[in-house]
Structure formats: structure tokens, C-alpha cells
Design a protein around this motif. Structure first.
Motif, PDB file in Angstrom:
ATOM      1  N   GLN A 152       0.818  -1.215   0.000  1.00 52.18           N
ATOM      2  CA  GLN A 152       0.000   0.000   0.000  1.00 52.18           C
ATOM      3  C   GLN A 152       0.854   1.269   0.000  1.00 52.18           C
ATOM      4  OE1 GLN A 152      -0.716  -2.716   2.040  1.00 52.18           O
ATOM      5  NE2 GLN A 152      -2.277  -3.292   0.559  1.00 52.18           N
ATOM      6  N   HIS A 153       2.157   1.120   0.182  1.00 55.59           N
ATOM      7  CA  HIS A 153       3.022   2.301   0.175  1.00 55.59           C
ATOM      8  C   HIS A 153       2.996   2.973  -1.191  1.00 55.59           C
ATOM      9  CE1 HIS A 153       6.402   4.963   0.830  1.00 55.59           C
ATOM     10  NE2 HIS A 153       6.941   4.503  -0.296  1.00 55.59           N
ATOM     11  N   GLY A 154       3.063   4.289  -1.168  1.00 56.50           N
ATOM     12  CA  GLY A 154       3.104   5.052  -2.413  1.00 56.50           C
ATOM     13  C   GLY A 154       3.347   6.504  -2.119  1.00 56.50           C
ATOM     14  N   PRO A 155       3.535   7.309  -3.152  1.00 58.92           N
ATOM     15  CA  PRO A 155       3.773   8.746  -2.943  1.00 58.92           C
ATOM     16  C   PRO A 155       2.529   9.451  -2.430  1.00 58.92           C
ATOM     17  CG  PRO A 155       3.520   8.269  -5.281  1.00 58.92           C
ATOM     18  CD  PRO A 155       3.565   6.947  -4.582  1.00 58.92           C
ATOM     19  N   GLY A 156       2.738  10.448  -1.592  1.00 53.07           N
ATOM     20  CA  GLY A 156       1.619  11.233  -1.091  1.00 53.07           C
ATOM     21  C   GLY A 156       0.964  10.629   0.135  1.00 53.07           C
ATOM     22  N   LYS A 157      -0.064  11.314   0.637  1.00 54.89           N
ATOM     23  CA  LYS A 157      -0.776  10.882   1.826  1.00 54.89           C
ATOM     24  C   LYS A 157      -1.738   9.737   1.494  1.00 54.89           C
ATOM     25  CE  LYS A 157      -0.514  15.562   3.716  1.00 54.89           C
ATOM     26  NZ  LYS A 157      -1.265  16.760   4.155  1.00 54.89           N
ATOM     27  N   LYS A 158      -1.990   8.892   2.484  1.00 56.09           N
ATOM     28  CA  LYS A 158      -2.822   7.716   2.235  1.00 56.09           C
ATOM     29  C   LYS A 158      -4.231   8.096   1.787  1.00 56.09           C
ATOM     30  CE  LYS A 158      -0.493   4.726   5.630  1.00 56.09           C
ATOM     31  NZ  LYS A 158       0.024   5.679   6.641  1.00 56.09           N
ATOM     32  N   HIS A 159      -4.789   9.179   2.363  1.00 54.76           N
ATOM     33  CA  HIS A 159      -6.164   9.526   2.000  1.00 54.76           C
ATOM     34  C   HIS A 159      -6.254  10.200   0.629  1.00 54.76           C
ATOM     35  CE1 HIS A 159      -4.814  13.369   3.783  1.00 54.76           C
ATOM     36  NE2 HIS A 159      -5.705  13.929   2.992  1.00 54.76           N
ATOM     37  N   GLU A 160      -5.104  10.432  -0.014  1.00 53.60           N
ATOM     38  CA  GLU A 160      -5.102  11.044  -1.340  1.00 53.60           C
ATOM     39  C   GLU A 160      -4.815  10.031  -2.444  1.00 53.60           C
ATOM     40  OE1 GLU A 160      -2.209  14.125  -0.928  1.00 53.60           O
ATOM     41  OE2 GLU A 160      -3.591  15.489   0.104  1.00 53.60           O
ATOM     42  N   ARG A 161      -4.734   8.745  -2.093  1.00 51.47           N
ATOM     43  CA  ARG A 161      -4.507   7.706  -3.088  1.00 51.47           C
ATOM     44  C   ARG A 161      -5.313   6.469  -2.697  1.00 51.47           C
ATOM     45  NH1 ARG A 161       0.311   7.310   0.155  1.00 51.47           N
ATOM     46  NH2 ARG A 161       0.659   5.164   0.895  1.00 51.47           N
ATOM     47  N   PRO A 162      -5.598   5.596  -3.652  1.00 47.45           N
ATOM     48  CA  PRO A 162      -6.375   4.385  -3.333  1.00 47.45           C
ATOM     49  C   PRO A 162      -5.602   3.470  -2.391  1.00 47.45           C
ATOM     50  CG  PRO A 162      -6.348   4.806  -5.704  1.00 47.45           C
ATOM     51  CD  PRO A 162      -5.334   5.724  -5.100  1.00 47.45           C
ATOM     52  N   ILE A 163      -6.325   2.891  -1.431  1.00 50.22           N
ATOM     53  CA  ILE A 163      -5.758   1.915  -0.507  1.00 50.22           C
ATOM     54  C   ILE A 163      -6.593   0.645  -0.614  1.00 50.22           C
ATOM     55  CG2 ILE A 163      -5.301   1.313   1.890  1.00 50.22           C
ATOM     56  CD1 ILE A 163      -3.431   3.467   0.934  1.00 50.22           C
ATOM     57  N   ALA A 164      -5.979  -0.423  -1.069  1.00 52.62           N
ATOM     58  CA  ALA A 164      -6.685  -1.703  -1.199  1.00 52.62           C
ATOM     59  C   ALA A 164      -5.753  -2.826  -0.776  1.00 52.62           C
ATOM     60  CB  ALA A 164      -7.149  -1.916  -2.647  1.00 52.62           C
ATOM     61  N   LEU A 165      -6.297  -3.808  -0.086  1.00 54.60           N
ATOM     62  CA  LEU A 165      -5.508  -4.962   0.328  1.00 54.60           C
ATOM     63  C   LEU A 165      -5.361  -5.935  -0.836  1.00 54.60           C
ATOM     64  CD1 LEU A 165      -6.920  -5.792   3.886  1.00 54.60           C
ATOM     65  CD2 LEU A 165      -5.076  -4.216   3.253  1.00 54.60           C
ATOM     66  N   GLU A 166      -4.181  -6.546  -0.935  1.00 54.98           N
ATOM     67  CA  GLU A 166      -4.015  -7.610  -1.904  1.00 54.98           C
ATOM     68  C   GLU A 166      -4.691  -8.867  -1.379  1.00 54.98           C
ATOM     69  OE1 GLU A 166      -0.032  -8.163  -3.229  1.00 54.98           O
ATOM     70  OE2 GLU A 166       0.119  -6.123  -4.045  1.00 54.98           O
ATOM     71  N   ALA A 167      -4.896  -9.829  -2.260  1.00 52.09           N
ATOM     72  CA  ALA A 167      -5.656 -11.030  -1.888  1.00 52.09           C
ATOM     73  C   ALA A 167      -5.027 -11.747  -0.698  1.00 52.09           C
ATOM     74  CB  ALA A 167      -5.749 -11.969  -3.088  1.00 52.09           C
ATOM     75  N   TRP A 168      -3.699 -11.854  -0.669  1.00 56.98           N
ATOM     76  CA  TRP A 168      -3.040 -12.569   0.429  1.00 56.98           C
ATOM     77  C   TRP A 168      -3.182 -11.802   1.744  1.00 56.98           C
ATOM     78  CZ3 TRP A 168       1.017 -10.351   3.118  1.00 56.98           C
ATOM     79  CH2 TRP A 168       1.664  -9.267   2.520  1.00 56.98           C
ATOM     80  N   GLN A 169      -3.224 -10.467   1.671  1.00 58.27           N
ATOM     81  CA  GLN A 169      -3.429  -9.668   2.880  1.00 58.27           C
ATOM     82  C   GLN A 169      -4.858  -9.820   3.388  1.00 58.27           C
ATOM     83  OE1 GLN A 169      -2.069  -5.892   1.027  1.00 58.27           O
ATOM     84  NE2 GLN A 169      -0.708  -5.709   2.791  1.00 58.27           N
ATOM     85  N   GLN A 170      -5.817  -9.817   2.470  1.00 58.25           N
ATOM     86  CA  GLN A 170      -7.212  -9.966   2.877  1.00 58.25           C
ATOM     87  C   GLN A 170      -7.448 -11.309   3.541  1.00 58.25           C
ATOM     88  OE1 GLN A 170      -9.761  -7.383   2.451  1.00 58.25           O
ATOM     89  NE2 GLN A 170     -10.447  -8.761   4.087  1.00 58.25           N
ATOM     90  N   GLN A 171      -6.776 -12.337   3.058  1.00 58.58           N
ATOM     91  CA  GLN A 171      -6.902 -13.659   3.685  1.00 58.58           C
ATOM     92  C   GLN A 171      -6.412 -13.622   5.125  1.00 58.58           C
ATOM     93  OE1 GLN A 171      -4.796 -16.395   1.167  1.00 58.58           O
ATOM     94  NE2 GLN A 171      -6.313 -16.305  -0.494  1.00 58.58           N
ATOM     95  N   ILE A 172      -5.318 -12.893   5.365  1.00 55.17           N
ATOM     96  CA  ILE A 172      -4.787 -12.780   6.725  1.00 55.17           C
ATOM     97  C   ILE A 172      -5.757 -12.004   7.612  1.00 55.17           C
ATOM     98  CG2 ILE A 172      -2.977 -11.682   8.117  1.00 55.17           C
ATOM     99  CD1 ILE A 172      -0.984 -12.467   5.955  1.00 55.17           C
ATOM    100  N   VAL A 173      -6.294 -10.901   7.099  1.00 53.46           N
ATOM    101  CA  VAL A 173      -7.246 -10.100   7.877  1.00 53.46           C
ATOM    102  C   VAL A 173      -8.503 -10.912   8.172  1.00 53.46           C
ATOM    103  CG1 VAL A 173      -8.750  -8.071   7.812  1.00 53.46           C
ATOM    104  CG2 VAL A 173      -6.362  -7.887   7.062  1.00 53.46           C
ATOM    105  N   ASP A 174      -8.966 -11.683   7.201  1.00 48.77           N
ATOM    106  CA  ASP A 174     -10.157 -12.517   7.422  1.00 48.77           C
ATOM    107  C   ASP A 174      -9.895 -13.578   8.488  1.00 48.77           C
ATOM    108  OD1 ASP A 174     -11.538 -11.096   5.515  1.00 48.77           O
ATOM    109  OD2 ASP A 174     -11.218 -12.558   3.915  1.00 48.77           O
ATOM    110  N   ALA A 175      -8.659 -14.062   8.552  1.00 50.01           N
ATOM    111  CA  ALA A 175      -8.316 -15.083   9.543  1.00 50.01           C
ATOM    112  C   ALA A 175      -8.061 -14.480  10.922  1.00 50.01           C
ATOM    113  CB  ALA A 175      -7.082 -15.872   9.086  1.00 50.01           C
ATOM    114  N   HIS A 176      -7.652 -13.205  10.962  1.00 50.66           N
ATOM    115  CA  HIS A 176      -7.325 -12.543  12.229  1.00 50.66           C
ATOM    116  C   HIS A 176      -7.960 -11.141  12.249  1.00 50.66           C
ATOM    117  CE1 HIS A 176      -4.352 -15.677  13.145  1.00 50.66           C
ATOM    118  NE2 HIS A 176      -4.025 -15.603  11.870  1.00 50.66           N
ATOM    119  N   PRO A 177      -9.292 -11.092  12.210  1.00 54.56           N
ATOM    120  CA  PRO A 177      -9.962  -9.786  12.117  1.00 54.56           C
ATOM    121  C   PRO A 177      -9.806  -8.929  13.359  1.00 54.56           C
ATOM    122  CG  PRO A 177     -11.563 -11.536  12.490  1.00 54.56           C
ATOM    123  CD  PRO A 177     -10.253 -12.206  12.227  1.00 54.56           C
ATOM    124  N   TRP A 178      -9.792  -9.562  14.543  1.00 58.82           N
ATOM    125  CA  TRP A 178      -9.707  -8.757  15.757  1.00 58.82           C
ATOM    126  C   TRP A 178      -8.336  -8.113  15.920  1.00 58.82           C
ATOM    127  CZ3 TRP A 178     -13.693  -6.839  17.890  1.00 58.82           C
ATOM    128  CH2 TRP A 178     -14.906  -7.511  17.894  1.00 58.82           C
TER     129      TRP A 178
END
Length: 262
Positions: free
Chosen positions: A147-173
Motif C-alpha cells: 500500500q506504500h506510495g507517494p503522497g498521503k494515504k487519503h489522497e490515493r487508493p488503498i486496497a488490500l491484496e488477496a493474500w493480505q485480505q486472507q490474513i485479515v479474514d483469519a485474524h480480524p480482531w
């Protein structure tokens, strides 16, 4: 400039391997101290013992095992209060998570997660006014935080990759805890109501999360929904930057898994 033959170097290395100090070897053989240090460095590098030969492995590049729960928490801290910076092309980039001094427990949790995710790298704290930056250097930061990129986070798209989403789904808390620890809080609200003809004060706990990034707020609210927490948008004027959790059952669920920062 004086040059020293192979025989002198061989004698120096033999003494160094036997435990002699650099200065002792330099005096005994009439060799500059810096030369002895260089010979020692080269010998260690050739034997794979030199610190400069340290090659930390990456879960994405090398298949090293990744502690998914710790990563889910650290990813959320990065999305809230973290940034990656590289001062020059010759240095590894650094990940810094800014932690307020009012929350020492949060700072300890951040450092523990960082050490778990990067077990082969050194982690440090850099003091700033009212806070510390918990920091780690690694050339694989781009791999783990795409998700790193130039500029502030709220000024660019932030999306999880599939492997990251799998981790978040497994450890949501863990993910929710990291977002609350970075850009959220647990507060006590109050209101008044008429009871038996008398107006009385009524207090109740609430969780709030505020972030200017629509994408990061969506990640937070979507994860809340997946774990059964009811939430609402609490707008400040025309800015819908705040997500509120105030229903009694949902607050109790958040308390059981997250609780106040400390």
C-alpha cells in the motif's frame, strides 16, 4: 604506502581466530590497526560470519513463515499511523509507526509485533516530542506493505491484496485492534433523560474511529460487520470521517477483544 605479504596476513588471521585482539596483532606484526580490522572483516565475510553478510529472509520472496496475527495488527498500525521512507538508494527503507507517549502499552505491543514480523531485523524507538517512532529497516518492506506510495494515504487508493485480505479474514480482531490503537479510541459519552419527572445524567461507552481515507474507513467497517459489530457513521459537519460503535452488545464485544488503549 606499506604493503604486507600473504604470510603476514595469514599469521594475523591465525592469531585473530585464536582470540587475540586487533591491537595485539597489530603491535606484534607491525601492521596498522586498520589493516588488521580489514583483514578480520574479510575473513569473517569469506566464512559467512560477517554482519555485513546478514541476509534476512522475506515471507513473500523467500517463503519464510509469517506470524499472521502479528502481521494483521502491524498492517493496521501502518495504515493508521505508519509510513515508509527511504533516505537514499543505497539504504534500506524504514517502517516507522508513531506511538504517543500516553499509551506505553500500545508502544510495547507495536514493538512486539514488529519484532515478530521481522525476526531477523533490529527494531528501535526514536524519541520525538510527545511520542516515539517505533522503527525497523528492511529491504522487503515493499513486499509486505504494497500500500506504500507517494503522497498521503487519503489522497490515493488503498486496497488490500488477496493474500493480505486472507490474513485479515483469519485474524480480524488483531486488524481491528491495530486500527483502534492507531486512529481510534474508547470514550465515555453522556446524555440526559427524564426519569420520574427528573432529568438525570446517563453515561455510556463508545468506540470511535476516525480516518480521512474512505478506503481505510471501509476496511474498518467491513471488518466490524464480519465479526458482528454494529456501527454507524458519525459525521462532523459534512465530513463522514468518524465511525461509531455505541450499541451495548457491540461495545461489549469490542471490550472483550480490544478494550481501552493504555
Amino acid at each position: 604506502m606499506s604493503f604486507h605479504g600473504t604470510d603476514v596476513r595469514r599469521k594475523a588471521i591465525a592469531r585473530l581466530r585464536a582470540g587475540a585482539k586487533n591491537a595485539e596483532v597489530a603491535r606484534a606484526l607491525g601492521v596498522p590497526l586498520g589493516t588488521v580490522g580489514y583483514w578480520l572483516h574479510k575473513d569473517r565475510a569469506e566464512r559467512g560470519e560477517c554482519p555485513g553478510a546478514h541476509r534476512p529472509k522475506c515471507p513473500r520472496c523467500d517463503g519464510r513463515e509469517l506470524d499472521a496475527a502479528a502481521y494483521s495488527y502491524l498492517l493496521a498500525l501502518y495504515l493508521g499511523d505508519g509510513h515508509i521512507i527511504q533516505y537514499s538508494a543505497h539504504r534500506a527503507p524504514s517502517l516507522m509507526i508513531t506511538c504517543g507517549d500516553d499509551w506505553p502499552g500500545l508502544m510495547d505491543a507495536c514493538e512486539a509485533a514488529m519484532r515478530t514480523v521481522f525476526p531477523d531485523n533490529s527494531v528501535c524507538r526514536v524519541r520525538k516530542t510527545g511520542c516515539h517512532n517505533v522503527k525497523v529497516y528492511s529491504k522487503h518492506l515493499w513486499c509486505l506493505f504494497p500500500q506504500h506510495g507517494p503522497g498521503k494515504k487519503h489522497e490515493r487508493p488503498i486496497a488490500l491484496e488477496a493474500w493480505q485480505q486472507q490474513i485479515v479474514d483469519a485474524h480480524p480482531w488483531e486488524f481491528l485492534r491495530g486500527l483502534v490503537h492507531s486512529d481510534g479510541c474508547r470514550i465515555t459519552n453522556w446524555t440526559t433523560r427524564m426519569v420520574g419527572g427528573e432529568r438525570k445524567r446517563y453515561e455510556y461507552p463508545r468506540y470511535l474511529f476516525a480516518n480521512k481515507s474512505d478506503d481505510i474507513r471501509r476496511l474498518f467497517s467491513d471488518t466490524l460487520t464480519k465479526v458482528g459489530v454494529e456501527w454507524t457513521v458519525l459525521a462532523r459537519g459534512s465530513d463522514p470521517f468518524n465511525i461509531s460503535v455505541a450499541r451495548k452488545d457491540s461495545v461489549a464485544l469490542m471490550d472483550a477483544h480490544i478494550g481501552p488503549k493504555y
